[in-house]
Design an enzyme around this catalytic site. Sequence first.
Site, PDB file in Angstrom:
ATOM      1  N   GLU A  51      63.952  -0.165  12.761  1.00 31.25           N
ATOM      2  CA  GLU A  51      62.178   0.443  11.664  1.00 31.25           C
ATOM      3  C   GLU A  51      62.321   1.378  11.160  1.00 31.25           C
ATOM      4  O   GLU A  51      61.780   0.693   9.682  1.00 31.25           O
ATOM      5  CB  GLU A  51      61.311  -0.062  13.330  1.00 31.25           C
ATOM      6  CG  GLU A  51      60.526   0.646  12.622  1.00 31.25           C
ATOM      7  CD  GLU A  51      59.676   1.100  13.833  1.00 31.25           C
ATOM      8  OE1 GLU A  51      59.780   1.221  15.102  1.00 31.25           O
ATOM      9  OE2 GLU A  51      58.874   2.567  12.955  1.00 31.25           O
ATOM     10  N   GLU A 126      63.441  12.158  16.489  1.00 28.79           N
ATOM     11  CA  GLU A 126      63.327  11.631  17.910  1.00 28.79           C
ATOM     12  C   GLU A 126      63.439  11.826  19.091  1.00 28.79           C
ATOM     13  O   GLU A 126      63.035  11.373  19.978  1.00 28.79           O
ATOM     14  CB  GLU A 126      62.468  10.466  16.637  1.00 28.79           C
ATOM     15  CG  GLU A 126      61.173   9.382  17.644  1.00 28.79           C
ATOM     16  CD  GLU A 126      61.206   8.287  16.704  1.00 28.79           C
ATOM     17  OE1 GLU A 126      61.900   8.086  16.190  1.00 28.79           O
ATOM     18  OE2 GLU A 126      60.485   7.716  17.597  1.00 28.79           O
TER      19      GLU A 126
END
Lengths: 426, 432
Positions: A51, A126
């Site tokens: 993504e 992240e």
Amino acid sequence: MIKYNRFVLENGLRVLVHTDKTTPIAAINVLYDVGSRDEDQERTGFAHLFEHLMFGGSANIPKYDEPLEIAGGENNAFTNSDITNYYLTLPVQNLETGFWLESDRMLSLAFTEKSLDVQRNVVSEEFRQVYLNQPYGDTWLLLRDLAYKVHPYQWPTIGKDISHIQNAKMKDVKDFFRRFYCPNNAILVVAGNVTPEQVRELAEKWFGKIPRGPENRRDIPQEPLQTEARALTVYRQVPQNAIYKAYHCCSRFDKEYYTVDLLSDALSLGNSSRLYQSLVKERNLFSEINAYITVELDNGLFIISGRVSEGISVEEADNAIAAEIDKVKGEFLSISEMVKLKNKVESRIAFSNTSVLNKAMNLAFAELMGKPNLVNKEFGKYKVVNRVDIREQANIIFRDGNCSTLYYLVEQPEMQRQKTKERMRK
Amino acid sequence: MKPDRTKAPKFGTIEDIHILKPQIIRFSNGIPVYMIHDPLSEVVKFEIVFDAGEWHQNKPLIAKTCNSLLQEGTKSHDSAEIATLIDHIGAYSGFNVDKDVASAMLLCVPHRLDQALPVFEEIVKYPTFPNRERDIFLSNAKQRHQINMQKVKFLASKEFFTLVFGNNNPYGVVANLRDFDNVTLKSLKDFHSSMYSSSQAFIILSGKITDKMIEKISAHFGEPFGQKTKATRKAEKPSDVSGNQVFIPVEGAVQSAIRIGRRMFTRNHPDFMEFQVLNTILGGYFGSRLMANIREDKGFTYGIGSSLSAFRHDGAFSIASEVGSDVCQEAIDEIYKEMEILKTKLVPASELDTVRNYMLGTILRNMDGALAVSERLKSVIVSDVTLEYFRQLAEAIKNIKPVKMRELANKYFDRKDMIEVVAGNPINKKKK
């Protein structure tokens, strides 16, 4: 009521159009039928890493964001265990910019080493920000691993281990793209002040010539019935003990889904819900408590989780949850409780359709399930659920042998790290 | 049809920003009612807003506790009854406190609003703040606070605002653990009766609105209530703390939270609108210079951004990020480097075009639908401006010049004015 038109391009791309004349904004949603359940267990976190790479430049467009921003648009994307979903909104007069951008990255990515390198780092950060550097951050890593032994739902979308991301190779990335990022594995939804004809023309122009890819045939091992209760206790530097209980339940496709959803609402939606009233307000055993289902396309989980109040033992708190569960297994919900639950659902559905972007996303997901008109039919399915159904589902789901319990406890100062590790290995 | 993929399709700049105009009426008690009607909407939102934010409290947590306990007991219903009444009609209630205002909100399908109004009137006007409910709320809030105190971003942000506004300014005061044990019934009752008053309130109604609905609301909220005197609290001068650098050690942290910024101004300041553009260029959107450099080029972080917080009496500019502990100092150096570039080099026309269109698009997006407009409306009313503000902002954005950007960067990005806070692992702190 969300009206829509639907057509399929020759290459298999499914297109849905919803006209809303009241807004100056148009939304484009592209859903790819791939999520972390499609990953190899040695290469987890790939769907999500991918993504990120989708923003690293495509065949003809070096940077995705710039041309969109200059056309007044904004975008984002998310990945979960089942799907990868990309969406943008922009002033409707610049709609074609969105078609150009989305079609180009479906056609081919630029695949530069630099982009892969940077996004590996971004995703690692992240991972650290969301899963490691946060109290209770690794809960889902632990809980999914405990509840699933076979199905890929055993790892969270971010991946099992940060090293899988860091070791991602360009070849793996390209293979992943060819396999999943093709028109016949995608759904395009456009919503806003647009006409079906206009969208069909733009879709043919920009997406029509993208070659069809391989059929996405899934062979995901399904989780066998769990028959023995599982338990894990971990100690961490957190201020409060927490309990997580995961029970296997049905999938989003099953007809029982609506019943199970209402059961979770009865337990914890709103301040009048059972667990909140009894365990937080009346008895003050928990400072917060939640019950919800994971809503997945293969069989999902029914989660009950709570943070235990200071001075209350975890066992006492856990027993109190069990007592509430026994109530819904033994007695019917009251009639007025049923009315309440259905009124809540009615409002929730109305609220979820207040923007063109939400409507586009809801349509895309319903199309993925093979029933786009579900967006208009869902409330009807909730309405027919009765008290007998709910008690029946409670008895099917809340079996001791079907439960995985995680105790996430405060590490005492005298406790040795080694001990924690030993417990975790089981 | 073979599309030419090498060129972007033609696009237009946004010329006209159409903003749904609110209709305004006044109840007999003087409360203005702003209405944003959308006949196609299937929901209605009722929100009553009071000058009861943190600015008005004398001690930490009073505003928040008062607002949160409104629905936990009134003169004729206990907490459980209220919850059942609201849930039963499928409504969602929301209670919100910020620096300046506090509000009570009700969202439901239009034909059920009138069923919720009687209990909602009690919630707003006649809460009783039962001791038991207060204890539960505070002990749970305290436990959440303890969890937050383990998050580097919370620690950095708390310290940052204290340094920007100073310890004697309500915008700068953040609750400490012991404050959770010092909220008295009297302080809550006093705060409620002086702040939740019809003399300092406004109502926003959005979604599907009918005349009957307005009548009903007027019956419940149209008469005077609460103390008549308007709350006045003068803006206080922040203590002089500029140039401060603070490091908060957090053992075992794998990331460091960075906050860099300074005290700024309110929405009424002549530089406010143009500074918004400068802020967007630096860190206000995905393609911003900070994102391009620190995330997309170096991969130091999952996200970095800058923002301008505008309160009624004051404001702050801040840059926020969580970065890998080992690259923290490098990230800070890059942040200052980006500010320096804006001070010395003119922003290229193409970049300014992008930012201009992006910002205009954002205004349009933020105004999409009655419920969205109601959010914007609330923020401008609090700042004593009108929705006209957004039209003026659009004009300012359209006419912005590179020279002005450089001028503002020189005026506001002086390193010696910056407050810098880092919360992270002490092992990684570079020796000076």
